[in-house]
Design an enzyme around this catalytic site. Sequence first.
Site, PDB file in Angstrom:
ATOM      1  N   ARG A   1       0.825  -1.228   0.000  1.00  0.00           N
ATOM      2  CA  ARG A   1       0.000   0.000   0.000  1.00  0.00           C
ATOM      3  C   ARG A   1       0.851   1.267   0.000  1.00  0.00           C
ATOM      4  NH1 ARG A   1      -3.967  -2.791   3.597  1.00  0.00           N
ATOM      5  NH2 ARG A   1      -5.441  -3.673   2.113  1.00  0.00           N
TER       6      ARG A   1
ATOM      7  N   LYS B   1       5.069  11.826 -10.822  1.00  0.00           N
ATOM      8  CA  LYS B   1       4.217  11.123 -11.791  1.00  0.00           C
ATOM      9  C   LYS B   1       4.860   9.768 -12.069  1.00  0.00           C
ATOM     10  CE  LYS B   1       1.839  14.709 -14.408  1.00  0.00           C
ATOM     11  NZ  LYS B   1       1.726  15.400 -15.712  1.00  0.00           N
TER      12      LYS B   1
ATOM     13  N   GLU C   1      13.452  19.269 -23.098  1.00  0.00           N
ATOM     14  CA  GLU C   1      12.679  19.560 -21.877  1.00  0.00           C
ATOM     15  C   GLU C   1      13.310  20.721 -21.091  1.00  0.00           C
ATOM     16  OE1 GLU C   1       9.804  18.069 -21.047  1.00  0.00           O
ATOM     17  OE2 GLU C   1       9.769  16.116 -22.048  1.00  0.00           O
TER      18      GLU C   1
ATOM     19  N   LYS D   1      10.719  23.156 -12.138  1.00  0.00           N
ATOM     20  CA  LYS D   1       9.745  22.069 -11.988  1.00  0.00           C
ATOM     21  C   LYS D   1       9.270  21.977 -10.544  1.00  0.00           C
ATOM     22  CE  LYS D   1       8.060  17.711 -13.185  1.00  0.00           C
ATOM     23  NZ  LYS D   1       8.097  16.552 -14.042  1.00  0.00           N
TER      24      LYS D   1
ATOM     25  N   GLU E   1      -1.933  18.392 -10.852  1.00  0.00           N
ATOM     26  CA  GLU E   1      -2.360  18.940 -12.139  1.00  0.00           C
ATOM     27  C   GLU E   1      -3.853  19.256 -12.146  1.00  0.00           C
ATOM     28  OE1 GLU E   1      -0.031  17.170 -15.329  1.00  0.00           O
ATOM     29  OE2 GLU E   1      -1.697  17.484 -16.697  1.00  0.00           O
TER      30      GLU E   1
ATOM     31  N   ARG F   1       0.409  22.991 -13.427  1.00  0.00           N
ATOM     32  CA  ARG F   1       1.302  21.891 -13.816  1.00  0.00           C
ATOM     33  C   ARG F   1       1.102  21.502 -15.286  1.00  0.00           C
ATOM     34  NH1 ARG F   1       3.322  16.584 -10.393  1.00  0.00           N
ATOM     35  NH2 ARG F   1       4.644  15.785 -12.074  1.00  0.00           N
TER      36      ARG F   1
ATOM     37  N   ASN G   1       3.209  20.456 -19.963  1.00  0.00           N
ATOM     38  CA  ASN G   1       2.880  19.629 -21.126  1.00  0.00           C
ATOM     39  C   ASN G   1       3.047  20.393 -22.437  1.00  0.00           C
ATOM     40  OD1 ASN G   1       2.184  17.458 -19.475  1.00  0.00           O
ATOM     41  ND2 ASN G   1       0.097  18.244 -19.193  1.00  0.00           N
TER      42      ASN G   1
ATOM     43  N   HIS H   1       3.556  18.709 -25.790  1.00  0.00           N
ATOM     44  CA  HIS H   1       3.313  17.275 -25.630  1.00  0.00           C
ATOM     45  C   HIS H   1       2.088  16.793 -26.409  1.00  0.00           C
ATOM     46  CE1 HIS H   1       6.390  17.668 -22.627  1.00  0.00           C
ATOM     47  NE2 HIS H   1       6.316  16.406 -22.285  1.00  0.00           N
TER      48      HIS H   1
ATOM     49  N   HIS I   1       2.799  14.110 -28.845  1.00  0.00           N
ATOM     50  CA  HIS I   1       2.178  12.803 -28.646  1.00  0.00           C
ATOM     51  C   HIS I   1       1.672  12.256 -29.992  1.00  0.00           C
ATOM     52  CE1 HIS I   1      -0.304   9.730 -26.606  1.00  0.00           C
ATOM     53  NE2 HIS I   1      -1.159   9.984 -27.572  1.00  0.00           N
TER      54      HIS I   1
ATOM     55  N   HIS J   1      10.959  10.575 -27.295  1.00  0.00           N
ATOM     56  CA  HIS J   1       9.961  11.442 -26.656  1.00  0.00           C
ATOM     57  C   HIS J   1      10.391  12.913 -26.705  1.00  0.00           C
ATOM     58  CE1 HIS J   1       6.954  12.936 -23.890  1.00  0.00           C
ATOM     59  NE2 HIS J   1       7.915  13.369 -23.079  1.00  0.00           N
TER      60      HIS J   1
END
Length: 375
Positions: A129, A151, A193, A235, A245, A250, A254, A257, A261, A275
Amino acid sequence: MTFSEVAPAARVVKVALGARSYDIHIEAGLLAHAGDYLAPLSRGRRMVIVTDQNVLPHAATLQGSLTRAGVLGKVIVLPPGEGTKSWAQLESLTDQLLELGVERGDHVIALGGGVIGDLVGFATSILKRGCGFVQIPTTLLAQVDSSVGGKTAINSSAGKNLVGAFHQPAMVLIDPSVLDTLPIREQRAGYAEVVKYGLIDDFAFFEWCEANGPALLAGDAQARAHAIAHSVAAKARIVAEDERETTGKRALLNLGHTFGHALEAETGFSDKLLHGEGVAAGMALAFAYSARLGLCPGQDAERVAAHLRAVSLPDGLAAADITASGATLVEHMLHDKKMDAGTLPFLLARGIGQTFLDKSVDLTDVAAFLDAQAD
Ligand code: GLY
């Protein structure tokens, strides 16, 4: 502005998240004495290092530093590559961690790029957990982005990063000198980035990138350390404001992205387009589209593209070798995990350093824009 005119950045950056706060330590050569940082988390027990086959020399360095700090380091080695972010590897990793008797109060060490960080982060979010983990990122992309902010995810047959959790590390240890052995293409992809932080809300940092990006990619250690510390501080600030987010802050991370993507999906999320390369082309497209909408001066869009070209990153569809129609690319975007109540939020810009979230973008117009780009 040159590097010498920029004040050296702090080498310890705090991510301020109340009880989940943690420090990011940045230091060339850190890996060789990482045990000093890790021993206090070991509770007098052995620590498990999860890594991949490409990072084995660094795992040996880390293990040696743990030994010198009086901690036994046990290494689990996984296959390299995006395929490792899978249900099968998650099951195998959690089984191995359980066999090794990892407890809730232990900290598992993720030593590697974004794949290892994301998988170990997710595994530890569900093991017993939730147990602790430490990020030791070994790619520029992981050092400036994915290792910070909590993330974590694996991929599913429906898409990338669709199964995961927010789970903050207890500490991030960044040794910029491990990048000496990182292939230049990976370094460039990570650098995309870095540039992103300038484009989001920091015009002065974009100017710094223009002046210092080529030296950084040529291996200038000072420029690299400054870029990492500055990126990580940016960041940390954004994550502290909007950890999950939810406010839109936040989401600024992106930038590039959504377009990126679509390009990555078109190339099958393969080595054809890394990426970071997708993000670079995506950022250029986001600025070009903002200029088309009259939101952003055309010269800013051209300036972004020029800097990406200067560091041999793709600045649009042609440079990314994408020939698909706008409709096909928009179709890929509809599978983006950022879809929200049937609409796709876009990051657009009013200029360099002035990115904002727009939830009213017309996808038919985006498809027409992409078709025009390909002409
Ligand atoms: N890489 C985007 C984020 O961490 O939010």
